[in-house]
Design a protein around this motif. Structure first.
Motif, short mmCIF file in Angstrom:
data_model
loop_
_atom_site.label_atom_id
_atom_site.label_comp_id
_atom_site.label_asym_id
_atom_site.label_seq_id
_atom_site.Cartn_x
_atom_site.Cartn_y
_atom_site.Cartn_z
N LYS A 239 0.82 -1.22 0.00
CA LYS A 239 0.00 0.00 0.00
C LYS A 239 0.85 1.27 0.00
CE LYS A 239 -4.20 -1.76 2.20
NZ LYS A 239 -5.07 -1.68 3.39
N ASN A 240 2.06 1.16 0.54
CA ASN A 240 2.94 2.33 0.60
C ASN A 240 3.88 2.43 -0.59
OD1 ASN A 240 2.02 3.32 3.13
ND2 ASN A 240 3.20 1.74 4.18
N GLU A 241 3.76 1.48 -1.52
CA GLU A 241 4.64 1.46 -2.69
C GLU A 241 4.00 2.21 -3.86
OE1 GLU A 241 7.61 0.24 -3.02
OE2 GLU A 241 7.90 -1.24 -1.44
N GLY A 242 4.85 2.52 -4.83
CA GLY A 242 4.34 3.03 -6.10
C GLY A 242 3.81 1.87 -6.93
N ILE A 243 3.48 2.15 -8.18
CA ILE A 243 2.86 1.13 -9.03
C ILE A 243 3.76 -0.08 -9.20
CG2 ILE A 243 2.09 0.66 -11.40
CD1 ILE A 243 1.06 3.54 -11.50
N LEU A 244 5.04 0.14 -9.47
CA LEU A 244 5.95 -0.99 -9.69
C LEU A 244 6.07 -1.85 -8.44
CD1 LEU A 244 7.95 -2.42 -11.56
CD2 LEU A 244 9.73 -0.85 -10.73
N GLY A 245 6.25 -1.21 -7.29
CA GLY A 245 6.36 -1.96 -6.04
C GLY A 245 5.09 -2.74 -5.71
N LYS A 246 3.94 -2.13 -5.96
CA LYS A 246 2.67 -2.82 -5.71
C LYS A 246 2.55 -4.07 -6.57
CE LYS A 246 -0.35 0.94 -4.20
NZ LYS A 246 -1.47 1.81 -4.53
N ALA A 247 2.91 -3.93 -7.85
CA ALA A 247 2.80 -5.07 -8.76
C ALA A 247 3.70 -6.22 -8.31
CB ALA A 247 3.14 -4.64 -10.18
N LYS A 248 4.91 -5.89 -7.86
CA LYS A 248 5.82 -6.94 -7.39
C LYS A 248 5.25 -7.64 -6.16
CE LYS A 248 10.17 -4.91 -9.03
NZ LYS A 248 11.45 -4.29 -8.61
N ASP A 249 4.71 -6.86 -5.22
CA ASP A 249 4.14 -7.46 -4.01
C ASP A 249 2.92 -8.32 -4.33
OD1 ASP A 249 6.03 -6.51 -2.25
OD2 ASP A 249 4.94 -4.66 -1.81
N ILE A 250 2.14 -7.92 -5.32
CA ILE A 250 0.97 -8.71 -5.70
C ILE A 250 1.40 -10.06 -6.26
CG2 ILE A 250 -0.89 -8.85 -7.44
CD1 ILE A 250 -1.36 -5.82 -6.86
#
Length: 713
Positions: free
Chosen positions: A329-340
């Motif tokens: 939730k605290n990441e940008g788009i790239l970080g969110k996609a990786k965590d997903i």
């Protein structure tokens, strides 16, 4: 790398400029500092600073860092106190930050009434900030958007009319900004997002929408601040931070879509239901280039995982998944996609049966907890590659393996050693070709004038860069100066230069100690940095920048990751070079991009780029070099992580081939090894090769860190 100790020291200094530096570092890097309690104390202290510009910076920092501040109640009180400051610009910043904090509170609200109240509070604070501001203020940009969002969400008025109203107000706010082009693009993205706002069906959807809009609106709104009063180069940094849907993000979104599609079609009812929903949002995200819409769709996916996490009985698993969601939730788009993608991997585990769903090019396998294959779809056909059985002796002893590699990794390494050399040679040829194209283009451009062109070729070797002169018409204008650390290379370079009709100058010289000042139009460095002593690399870069004339340019290229079995080398990535340039120059002017090379570009890529003349920041560079071992340590840790990732990829592929959830690499049967040899792809030979290269790099970095700490410079 955030130097929190330096920030703390400057926060306590009597010099106003140093305290301003500290407060803006806290604004931009609060989430990254290791000790947030200490950072919060520094920021809290600065809100009461005697200087009004520092107080304004502290107000801005509180708005930017509010989600990560340990004591949010105290931060809220500090901001309210600053709204009564004697200076107008401090009050403007404090109200703007209170508006941002209120939007954050709305995204975390438990009920719809709380959500609505916090959004109304945000509008009130933004209104105060925008009304009182005498200059461009981000609140003027964000206010019309949030006002329209509020109307569409709670009053359900005509969407088209409200969007047009927003467009009019936002465009008016952007008039006169130097960043007008970027702002208009941002306005278009936000207006398209507004058209979807009225479709939000429940509180969860509204919160997902608002969170995505908040992130983008904050970043876009900052573009209105065109002054460089706060931090030199700040506007350029903000522009870089504005989300762009890159090819890398697109690839990740497509992987999420495909993986969730497999889960949707093959998993049990509960997991399949989640997989189908993730697939729907991933498909929507893949279909747009609007970063606001992509972020919103990823928020929907995280919300679905959040609901699922509450049903997990194992406390450790539940805690891990909830932490991953919170980080995302605290990441940008790239970080969110990786965590997903990580969360999808967790979803593939069926916690009730202890089975795992493994998907990949071989189809889908359901693996029992004991490693037995229950079901397999579309097994891989045997390839025509040579069998491992033919490559290895009856029994290979542990001591016969290649240093740094396990027995299994050694077998895979040996199977593809000749393939790797061929691919490596092809890649190097492509690297040279693509780099020389840039150099050729720049030299051709420079020779359009009639002036003398002074060219310094650092690490000239045998003069390979001179090949570009085949395409340069006015060679007589070029004054070529090649330097190299070894005499043995220079004889061949002299022959090449004379063959092109040049009157060259060659010198045996250590680039880390060369001392040219504003003398060259162009400086080139091709496949050099990985061969430079790591302790000397920052000096080489500084000296190259210093050697440039005012309008001069450096052309660089090198491997992005370890490439050759050379001892005592470190391969520096494009990110490493950018970081060093930022420590060397007051305002680094570099354009460096990673370029695919060869058949397996992810494993055998390189980077190339231009670096423009910039003023050297000697004080900052000296301070950086005093702590240079920290930079080397970070490089060592990054190398370890990449090595372990490669090991994991090989292990996962072998598990997939053998149909097991885990393996003991030391006790694989001959039948196992034969099957691995028949089915393993050549890219895994490259990965095994790179494990060896990374280990050599790690050991060499260890030596250099010890040298540095023992006084070597």
């Amino acid at each position: 790398m955030v130097d929190q100790a330096e920030i703390h020291r400057k926060a306590l200094r009597g010099n106003r400029e140093e305290r301003e530096y500290a407060v803006h570092q806290l604004r931009d890097n609060f989430a990254a500092v290791p000790d947030k309690d200490a950072a919060w104390k520094d920021l809290h202290r600065l809100t009461g600073d005697e200087d009004s510009y520092v107080r304004r910076g502290a107000a801005e920092a509180l708005g930017a860092a509010f989600s990560a501040v340990p004591d949010k109640d105290a931060a809220w009180k500090d901001l309210h106190r600053l709204t009564g400051d004697e200076r107008r610009y401090v009050r403007v910043s404090a109200n703007h930050s209170l508006g941002k904090a209120s939007v954050l509170k709305a995204t975390e609200a438990e009920g719809e009434e709380d959500f609505r109240r916090e959004l109304e509070n945000a509008l009130e604070f933004f209104e105060k900030s925008a009304t009182e501001a005498e200059y461009f203020n981000p609140a003027k940009f964000c206010l019309p958007f949030y006002r329209s969002f509020y109307v569409l969400t709670f009053k359900k008025e005509d969407a088209e009319a409200e969007v047009q109203k927003y467009l009019t107000e936002a465009k008016r706010a952007s008039e006169g900004s130097k960043s007008k082009k970027e702002l208009l693009e941002a306005i278009e993205n936000l207006s398209n997002a507004l058209k979807e706002a009225e479709k939000a069906r429940d509180l969860g959807a509204m919160k997902c929408d608002l969170d995505a809009y908040k992130r983008y609106c904050d970043q876009a709104g900052e573009l209105l601040n065109d002054t460089e009063e706060k931090v030199p180069g700040a506007t350029k940094v903000i522009r870089r931070g504005l989300p762009v849907i890159s090819r890398r993000i697109k690839d990740l979104l497509e992987e999420i879509r495909d993986e969730s599609d497999n889960i949707c079609k093959t998993a049990g009812p509960k997991e399949a239901g989640i997989g189908c929903e993730v697939r729907k949002h991933a498909t929507a995200a893949s279909a747009t280039d609007n970063p606001v819409e992509v972020d919103r769709e990823l928020n929907y996916i995280l919300r679905r995982f959040e609901i699922w996490s509450n049903s997990i009985s194992d406390e450790n698993e539940r805690s891990y998944i909830k932490d991953t969601i919170a980080d995302a939730k605290n990441e940008g788009i790239l970080g969110k996609a990786k965590d997903i993608r990580i969360l999808l991997g967790e979803l593939m585990k069926d916690r009730d049966s202890g089975k795992y769903v493994i998907t990949g090019s071989s189809g889908v396998q359901i693996i029992e907890g004991n490693g037995n294959v229950q079901n397999m779809i579309s097994p891989l056909e045997s390839s025509s590659k040579p069998s491992l059985e033919a490559e290895r002796p009856e029994k290979r002893e542990e001591t016969d393996r290649i240093p740094h590699l396990s027995v299994l990794e050694t077998e895979i390494f040996n199977l593809f050693s000749s393939v790797y050399q061929k691919l490596r040679d092809e890649g190097v040829s492509e690297v040279n070709s693509k780099t020389l194209d840039w150099l050729k283009s720049k030299l051709s451009e420079l020779t359009l004038s009639d002036k003398e062109i002074r060219w310094l070729d650092v690490g000239c070797g045998d003069g390979r860069c001179l090949e570009v002169l085949d395409a340069v018409q006015k060679r007589e204008q070029i004054n070529y100066h090649g330097i190299d650390g070894a005499y043995k290379n220079l004889d061949e370079a002299v022959k090449r230069a004379l063959g092109y009709g040049l009157d060259p100058k060659f010198e045996k010289m250590d680039a880390s100690t060369m001392n040219f000042d504003s003398e060259y139009d162009i400086v080139s460095s091709v496949l050099l940095f990985h061969e430079v002593d790591p302790l000397g690399l920052p000096f080489v870069l500084r000296n190259m920048v210093q050697a440039l004339k005012e309008e001069g340019i450096i052309v660089i290229s090198d491997f992005q990751e370890p490439y050759e079995r050379e001892k005592e080398v470190v391969v520096w990535t494009a990110e490493d070079i950018r970081h060093l340039l930022e420590k060397i120059c007051k305002e680094a002017r570099a354009s460096i991009e990673t370029i695919p090379a060869g058949k397996y570009s992810e494993d055998l890529g390189f980077y190339r780029g231009y670096v423009r003349k910039s003023e050297i920041d000697e004080a900052a560079f000296e301070e950086f070099m005093l702590q240079y071992d920290e930079f080397l340590m970070a490089k060592k840790e990054a190398s370890k992580q990449k090595r372990e990732a490669l090991r994991g990829q090989i292990r996962d592929r072998v598990c997939e081939i053998l149909g097991r959830s885990d393996i003991d690499a030391k006790n694989l049967s001959e039948e196992d090894m034969k099957r691995i040899g028949d089915e393993i792809e050549e890219v895994y030979g490259i990965k095994a090769y790179k494990i060896d290269l990374f280990t050599s790099q790690i050991e060499f970095l260890d030596d250099k860190i010890d040298e540095f700490r023992n006084g070597a410079r």
